[in-house]
Design a protein around this motif. Structure first.
Motif, PDB file in Angstrom:
ATOM      1  N   ALA A 252     -25.075  68.458 -10.234  1.00 11.70           N
ATOM      2  CA  ALA A 252     -24.813  67.025 -10.358  1.00 11.70           C
ATOM      3  C   ALA A 252     -25.821  66.447 -11.327  1.00 11.70           C
ATOM      4  CB  ALA A 252     -24.929  66.333  -9.007  1.00 11.70           C
ATOM      5  N   SER A 253     -25.380  65.481 -12.118  1.00 15.98           N
ATOM      6  CA  SER A 253     -26.247  64.826 -13.089  1.00 15.98           C
ATOM      7  C   SER A 253     -26.798  63.529 -12.506  1.00 15.98           C
ATOM      8  CB  SER A 253     -25.472  64.527 -14.373  1.00 15.98           C
ATOM      9  OG  SER A 253     -24.986  65.725 -14.949  1.00 15.98           O
ATOM     10  N   PRO A 254     -28.010  63.150 -12.888  1.00 18.19           N
ATOM     11  CA  PRO A 254     -28.608  61.932 -12.338  1.00 18.19           C
ATOM     12  C   PRO A 254     -27.723  60.705 -12.488  1.00 18.19           C
ATOM     13  CG  PRO A 254     -30.280  63.199 -13.484  1.00 18.19           C
ATOM     14  CD  PRO A 254     -28.969  63.880 -13.751  1.00 18.19           C
ATOM     15  N   ALA A 299     -28.994  68.713 -12.870  1.00 22.42           N
ATOM     16  CA  ALA A 299     -29.183  68.964 -14.304  1.00 22.42           C
ATOM     17  C   ALA A 299     -28.852  67.691 -15.059  1.00 22.42           C
ATOM     18  CB  ALA A 299     -28.292  70.109 -14.777  1.00 22.42           C
ATOM     19  N   THR A 300     -29.604  67.390 -16.109  1.00 22.19           N
ATOM     20  CA  THR A 300     -29.509  66.051 -16.706  1.00 22.19           C
ATOM     21  C   THR A 300     -28.321  65.842 -17.627  1.00 22.19           C
ATOM     22  OG1 THR A 300     -30.831  66.530 -18.701  1.00 22.19           O
ATOM     23  CG2 THR A 300     -32.032  65.888 -16.678  1.00 22.19           C
ATOM     24  N   ASP A 301     -27.826  66.913 -18.278  1.00 24.49           N
ATOM     25  CA  ASP A 301     -26.854  66.744 -19.365  1.00 24.49           C
ATOM     26  C   ASP A 301     -27.421  65.795 -20.426  1.00 24.49           C
ATOM     27  OD1 ASP A 301     -24.611  66.945 -20.950  1.00 24.49           O
ATOM     28  OD2 ASP A 301     -23.320  65.757 -19.634  1.00 24.49           O
ATOM     29  N   HIS A 302     -28.705  65.979 -20.752  1.00 27.13           N
ATOM     30  CA  HIS A 302     -29.384  65.171 -21.773  1.00 27.13           C
ATOM     31  C   HIS A 302     -28.579  65.234 -23.071  1.00 27.13           C
ATOM     32  CE1 HIS A 302     -32.800  63.515 -24.044  1.00 27.13           C
ATOM     33  NE2 HIS A 302     -32.669  64.522 -24.895  1.00 27.13           N
ATOM     34  N   GLU A 344     -38.966  66.817  -0.651  1.00 31.16           N
ATOM     35  CA  GLU A 344     -38.843  68.279  -0.733  1.00 31.16           C
ATOM     36  C   GLU A 344     -37.451  68.687  -1.221  1.00 31.16           C
ATOM     37  OE1 GLU A 344     -41.646  67.616   2.866  1.00 31.16           O
ATOM     38  OE2 GLU A 344     -40.058  66.530   1.796  1.00 31.16           O
ATOM     39  N   LYS A 345     -36.420  67.996  -0.762  1.00 30.06           N
ATOM     40  CA  LYS A 345     -35.062  68.319  -1.189  1.00 30.06           C
ATOM     41  C   LYS A 345     -34.871  68.047  -2.675  1.00 30.06           C
ATOM     42  CE  LYS A 345     -30.768  69.524  -0.543  1.00 30.06           C
ATOM     43  NZ  LYS A 345     -30.401  70.907  -0.203  1.00 30.06           N
ATOM     44  N   LEU A 346     -35.341  66.902  -3.134  1.00 33.87           N
ATOM     45  CA  LEU A 346     -35.211  66.582  -4.550  1.00 33.87           C
ATOM     46  C   LEU A 346     -35.919  67.622  -5.401  1.00 33.87           C
ATOM     47  CD1 LEU A 346     -34.407  64.740  -6.901  1.00 33.87           C
ATOM     48  CD2 LEU A 346     -36.508  63.428  -6.492  1.00 33.87           C
ATOM     49  N   LEU A 347     -37.135  67.965  -5.042  1.00 34.83           N
ATOM     50  CA  LEU A 347     -37.891  68.931  -5.835  1.00 34.83           C
ATOM     51  C   LEU A 347     -37.241  70.311  -5.808  1.00 34.83           C
ATOM     52  CD1 LEU A 347     -41.486  67.790  -4.899  1.00 34.83           C
ATOM     53  CD2 LEU A 347     -40.383  67.563  -7.135  1.00 34.83           C
ATOM     54  N   LEU A 349     -34.058  70.943  -5.603  1.00 37.14           N
ATOM     55  CA  LEU A 349     -32.895  70.878  -6.490  1.00 37.14           C
ATOM     56  C   LEU A 349     -33.284  70.933  -7.962  1.00 37.14           C
ATOM     57  CD1 LEU A 349     -31.035  68.080  -4.531  1.00 37.14           C
ATOM     58  CD2 LEU A 349     -30.076  70.349  -4.980  1.00 37.14           C
ATOM     59  N   MET A 350     -34.543  70.580  -8.270  1.00 33.68           N
ATOM     60  CA  MET A 350     -34.992  70.533  -9.664  1.00 33.68           C
ATOM     61  C   MET A 350     -35.962  71.655 -10.011  1.00 33.68           C
ATOM     62  SD  MET A 350     -35.414  66.378 -10.080  1.00 33.68           S
ATOM     63  CE  MET A 350     -35.232  66.331 -11.877  1.00 33.68           C
ATOM     64  N   THR A 351     -36.246  72.558  -9.040  1.00 29.37           N
ATOM     65  CA  THR A 351     -37.168  73.670  -9.323  1.00 29.37           C
ATOM     66  C   THR A 351     -36.611  74.981  -8.777  1.00 29.37           C
ATOM     67  OG1 THR A 351     -38.521  73.194  -7.350  1.00 29.37           O
ATOM     68  CG2 THR A 351     -39.200  72.180  -9.429  1.00 29.37           C
ATOM     69  N   ASP A 352     -36.917  75.298  -7.523  1.00 35.60           N
ATOM     70  CA  ASP A 352     -36.598  76.630  -7.013  1.00 35.60           C
ATOM     71  C   ASP A 352     -35.108  76.894  -6.882  1.00 35.60           C
ATOM     72  OD1 ASP A 352     -36.238  75.700  -3.936  1.00 35.60           O
ATOM     73  OD2 ASP A 352     -38.135  74.912  -4.686  1.00 35.60           O
TER      74      ASP A 352
END
Length: 423
Positions: A252-254, A299-302, A344-347, A349-352
């Motif tokens: 999902a994108s921000p 993932a941002t889809d920058h 913890e959930k946000l991190l 999703l964006m790391t491990d």
């Protein structure tokens, strides 16, 4: 010179804890209490995390470097706390051959200040039915395959691509879009399309192709990853497919997590993106899917564009929104500080989670002997996004001016500072 990051709150593998972190020769050599070194970075009151991972960025290099290039894109990533990114292949020329992939991998390494992983295309030029030599692309350095920006229109082509990708153990990261149902639309099919008299995009453009591809993925066994999922129906299908053992993940994108078509109050193309901003019901379903595990990662889809390309109307402007520099702060402010999801959930999703789902090595975790790819955030001091602060060449985001928390203080790659606030 050894460096110690002292007194921070460390996130690692789902846990938050107080500790120091010692770095030597670009590696993490110790995590513990009362560590010392010749150089000290004081992280008192700050959050210390593995460098964030973004498997979906567009750097426009080569071919459209007036929008972004490898250096500015990677600077934007570092500004947002990202240390590993996956660059999409919709550049000019599309890297259909191993020589072009090798060239892009070399340029990414030479010019980027973060780790840049390179996608190869699913089909030649992303819009044909010709399938490149995946074995050669992988050997040349492609870490996954995507036609992002375009859906694979032929079911037979996608089926063959999945079979060949499975043989090479390559992920297909799909932009799910049936062009016949997309039908040159510019905004979600809903009340805003009617209100603003703009060409609508049916949810079916996404959902029907996902339904097709999930059946093909079940048949072939390929790891099928869905880029920027945007509808509740898509999530329902992903959840069912996972329960049936199909090898599917999704991101999902921000902007889809934080915005809906309700945020569009006028014909403002800064809100024009693909997939489009959906209904509030769909947005809330995406947020719920973070909590229940249907969405595997963020993932941002920058997608940077020059100012002239985002001026005017939905009907003529380019699709896309930047995201590298706003993602963590916006998500932390809107979702964590409001107790919708945990930090913890946000991190995760964006790391491990990103590292695990894409089988990425040497990132996503803070571990002894691994590269010191680290982000430090200030969770307490409010700040506002400003055009003057962006490191990207482009500023096409409606989040500029938002007052948020979670500012990046420092980003390190292989133990070297690549971004520091105020410098």
């Amino acid at each position: 010179m050894a460096t110690v990051i002292k007194n921070g709150t460390i996130y690692n593998s789902g846990r938050l804890f107080k500790a120091d972190l010692l770095i030597e020769r670009g590696k993490i050599v110790a995590i513990g209490q009362d560590l010392t070194a010749a150089k000290t970075i004081d992280a008192s009151g700050k959050l210390v995390t593995p460098g964030l991972i973004d498997v979906h960025v567009h750097y426009r290099d080569p071919g459209q470097t007036y929008k972004e290039d490898i250096l500015t894109g990677s600077k934007a990533a570092a500004h947002g706390g990202f240390t590993t990114v996956g660059a999409m292949p919709n550049v000019i020329p599309v890297p259909n051959t191993p020589d072009l992939i090798e060239q892009m991998v070399a340029e990414n390494k030479a010019k980027g200040i973060v780790h840049i992983l390179q996608y190869g295309p699913v089909t030649n030029d992303e819009v044909t039915d010709e399938i490149p030599d995946y074995a050669a692309l992988k050997k040349a350095g492609a870490f996954a395959l995507s036609n992002d920006g375009h859906g694979v229109q032929s079911a037979q082509t996608m089926y063959l691509a999945m079979k060949k990708a499975k043989e090479q153990d390559l992920i297909i990261a799909a932009h799910a879009q049936d062009d016949s149902l997309f039908n040159h639309g510019v905004i979600n099919e809903g009340k805003k399309a009617t209100e603003l008299d703009l060409a609508p995009i049916s949810e079916l453009a996404e959902t029907t192709q996902i339904a097709r591809d999930l059946l093909l993925a079940e048949k072939t066994g390929v790891h099928y990853h869905i880029c920027h999922v945007s509808t509740k129906r898509s999530l329902d299908m992903v959840s069912l497919a996972k329960a049936q053992g199909i090898n599917v993940t999704c991101e999902a994108s921000p902007h889809h997590l934080l915005l809906s078509e309700d945020n569009i109050t006028k014909d403002d193309p800064y809100y024009k993106m693909n997939p489009p901003l959906r209904s509030e019901e769909n947005r809330q379903a995406l947020v719920q899917a973070l909590a229940d595990g249907t969405v595997d990662l963020i993932a941002t889809d920058h997608a940077p564009h020059a100012q002239k390309e985002k001026n005017g109307s939905f009907s003529t402007a380019a699709f896309g929104i930047t995201g590298s520099e706003t993602a963590f702060s916006m998500l932390y402010t809107r979702l964590v500080r409001t107790n919708i999801i945990s930090l913890e959930k946000l991190l995760s999703l964006m790391t491990d989670q990103a590292a695990e789902k894409f089988a990425l090595k040497h990132c996503g975790y803070l571990e002894i002997g691994e590269p010191a790819d680290i982000a430090i955030f200030d969770l307490d001091q409010e700040f506002a996004f400003s055009d003057q602060d962006y490191q990207s060449k482009s500023t096409n985001t409606p989040f500029t001016g938002e007052k948020v928390y979670g500012q990046t203080v420092m980003t390190l790659v292989d133990g070297q500072v690549v971004y520091q606030r105020g410098e």
